[in-house]
Scaffold this motif. Structure first.
Motif, PDB file in Angstrom:
ATOM      1  N   SER A   1      12.971  41.160  52.360  1.00  0.00           N
ATOM      2  CA  SER A   1      13.142  41.576  50.960  1.00  0.00           C
ATOM      3  C   SER A   1      11.850  42.207  50.467  1.00  0.00           C
ATOM      4  O   SER A   1      10.760  41.751  50.797  1.00  0.00           O
ATOM      5  N   LEU A   2      11.969  43.251  49.678  1.00  0.00           N
ATOM      6  CA  LEU A   2      10.823  43.900  49.033  1.00  0.00           C
ATOM      7  C   LEU A   2      11.074  43.935  47.537  1.00  0.00           C
ATOM      8  O   LEU A   2      12.112  44.428  47.096  1.00  0.00           O
ATOM      9  N   ILE A   3      10.154  43.373  46.757  1.00  0.00           N
ATOM     10  CA  ILE A   3      10.288  43.356  45.295  1.00  0.00           C
ATOM     11  C   ILE A   3       9.238  44.297  44.716  1.00  0.00           C
ATOM     12  O   ILE A   3       8.046  44.126  44.957  1.00  0.00           O
ATOM     13  N   VAL A   4       9.661  45.294  43.987  1.00  0.00           N
ATOM     14  CA  VAL A   4       8.756  46.255  43.349  1.00  0.00           C
ATOM     15  C   VAL A   4       8.793  46.003  41.845  1.00  0.00           C
ATOM     16  O   VAL A   4       9.859  46.052  41.234  1.00  0.00           O
ATOM     17  N   THR A   5       7.655  45.676  41.261  1.00  0.00           N
ATOM     18  CA  THR A   5       7.596  45.406  39.823  1.00  0.00           C
ATOM     19  C   THR A   5       7.064  46.626  39.077  1.00  0.00           C
ATOM     20  O   THR A   5       6.315  47.429  39.635  1.00  0.00           O
TER      21      THR A   5
END
Length: 456
Positions: A16-20
């Motif tokens: 998973s990659l979370i970009v804020t």
């Protein structure tokens, strides 16, 4: 991941990659309006300053100004920045020149590269009166707004300009007693500096022990014999919650077998309030029993966010239960306590992860069998960082459990005596021909990333 000879291929790894989102800086102004007054062909009004701050995250840079004039004259206002990055001061000066009596207006636009609320405007008014009108008090700005974090640095002082908006000359200027609104008192200091017909009021605040909240006060500017005396400056102070030490987890527990040391555990330290959390330091105190068994590695930083690694060094600690308290302190007298518990059980089984042998090639079970307190014990890997351990003695009649294919159930822990069947966590399978209790669970001590685990 596949392998031609692997019985459990393929295996899948989920990523998973979370970009804020990045929150841009924001332009903050100490006031949005400025007024000047003077007498036609008279003295030049005193210059006034507007403080430009960054009211958002990041850095506010590339600050610039432009001026637009209303109807009437133009060119009478100058705007000078002392810096192109926040914090900065904008000095506004009005030149009367040959302006006729009347009211003039201008708007100074403040822009900054990447600011969320760019541009911001400051409304400027200049009132030029004839020499025949009576003197009147004009103050600018009429409000002062301060903000700070509890326990933080007091905000910068603000200056209020006092001028004669009429003709003639103002009498002696003075300040009335400060009137406070509900809440705290004594937090505002007002001082007056006077010149011929003009003056400045410097306002500063002292945070003291004020709690987080909003406070108000009124400062009266007085001139004897002037029809509109006094004129009031309304002051507001907002104190936000100060820095708070937040730790996760809030408690730490270690468990190990006699003669073995459990792995380290990481406590994440963040600022759960406002302002800046800095000057972090660590100390340890122990409860009854053994001492010196808890090691605290250096904090990754002395400002939040940071991380603290706790490790129990227990090779010489006898069996029993022990406690310790980790005291985390920060600038401003902030502290938080982290309770730590340690349980040392009887000598058990030490398993080296790197040398993990196959328990069986049946159905892809990965594990090993060892002896804990004289009883054969299975240790099964149930996840990347999770393990189950249980006795290999059947609760029905004490027969030693085997690992094998068992009819339609596939891989199973099987009792050859009455065919009791157990799953990979030692629980009785619903399809078991023999009804009995689950296999006796053992305690597994393991910290993610360590090279060994302990079973007792």
């Amino acid at each position: 991941m596949t392998a031609p000879t692997a019985s459990n291929a393929p295996l899948t790894i989920s990523v998973s990659l979370i970009v804020t989102a990045v929150t841009p800086p924001s332009i903050g102004l100490s006031t949005g309006s400025i007024s000047f007054s003077g007498v036609r062909a008279g003295a030049t009004p005193a210059a006034q300053k507007v403080t430009i701050n960054n009211s958002g995250p990041g850095t506010l840079v590339g600050i610039s100004t432009s001026t637009a004039y209303g109807t009437g004259a133009s060119g009478w206002l100058s705007a000078t920045l002392d810096s192109t990055s926040a914090p900065a001061n904008l000095t506004l000066a009005a030149a009367l020149g040959t302006l006729a009596a009347g009211t003039y207006s201008a708007a100074v636009s403040i822009t900054a590269a990447g600011a969320a609320n760019s541009p911001q405007a400051i409304t400027v008014t200049l009132v030029v009166t004839s020499t025949t009108s009576p003197p009147t008090i004009a103050i600018s700005p009429t409000t002062a707004v301060f903000s700070a974090s509890k326990g933080g640095t007091p905000p910068a002082p603000q200056i209020i300009a006092v001028q004669n908006a009429g003709g003639g000359s103002l009498g002696a200027l003075s300040l009335g007693t400060i009137a406070y609104g509900p809440g705290g008192t004594g937090w505002l200091l007002a001082s007056l500096a006077t010149a011929s017909g003009t003056g400045t009021v410097t306002l500063s605040v002292s945070l003291g022990t004020l709690a987080a909240g909003s406070y108000s006060a009124t400062v009266a500017v007085i001139s004897a014999g002037v029809s509109n005396s006094p004129q009031n400056v309304t002051v507001t102070l907002t104190i936000t919650a100060g820095a708070v030490i937040a730790v996760a987890p809030a408690t730490v527990a270690f468990a190990a077998s006699l003669g073995a040391s459990p792995g380290g555990q990481v406590v994440n330290v963040t600022n759960g309030g406002g302002g800046t959390l800095s000057g972090l330091a660590v100390s340890v105190s122990y409860g009854a029993g053994a001492t010196g068994w808890l090691s605290t590695s250096s904090l990754t930083a002395t400002t939040a966010p940071t991380a603290l690694t706790l490790r129990a060094v227990t090779t010489a600690v006898p069996t029993g239960s022990y406690t310790a308290t980790v005291q985390l302190s920060a600038a401003g007298g902030l502290t938080v306590s982290i309770p730590v518990a340690l349980v040392i059980g009887p000598a058990g089984l030490v398993v080296v992860i790197a040398n993990w042998p196959p328990l069986a090639t049946v159905g892809g079970i990965a594990g090993s069998v060892g002896t804990v307190q004289g009883t054969a014990t299975a240790i099964v890997r149930t996840g990347a960082n999770s393990f189950a351990a249980f006795s290999m003695r059947c609760p029905h009649q004490g027969t030693t459990i085997r690992v094998e294919n068992w009819q339609s159930t596939g891989s199973a822990f099987h009792c050859p005596n009455h065919d009791a069947l157990f799953d990979a966590s030692g629980k009785l399978l619903p399809s078991s021909p023999q009804n009995t209790t689950n296999l006796v669970a053992r305690t597994v001590s393991y910290t993610a990333g360590d090279t060994t685990l302990y079973v007792s």
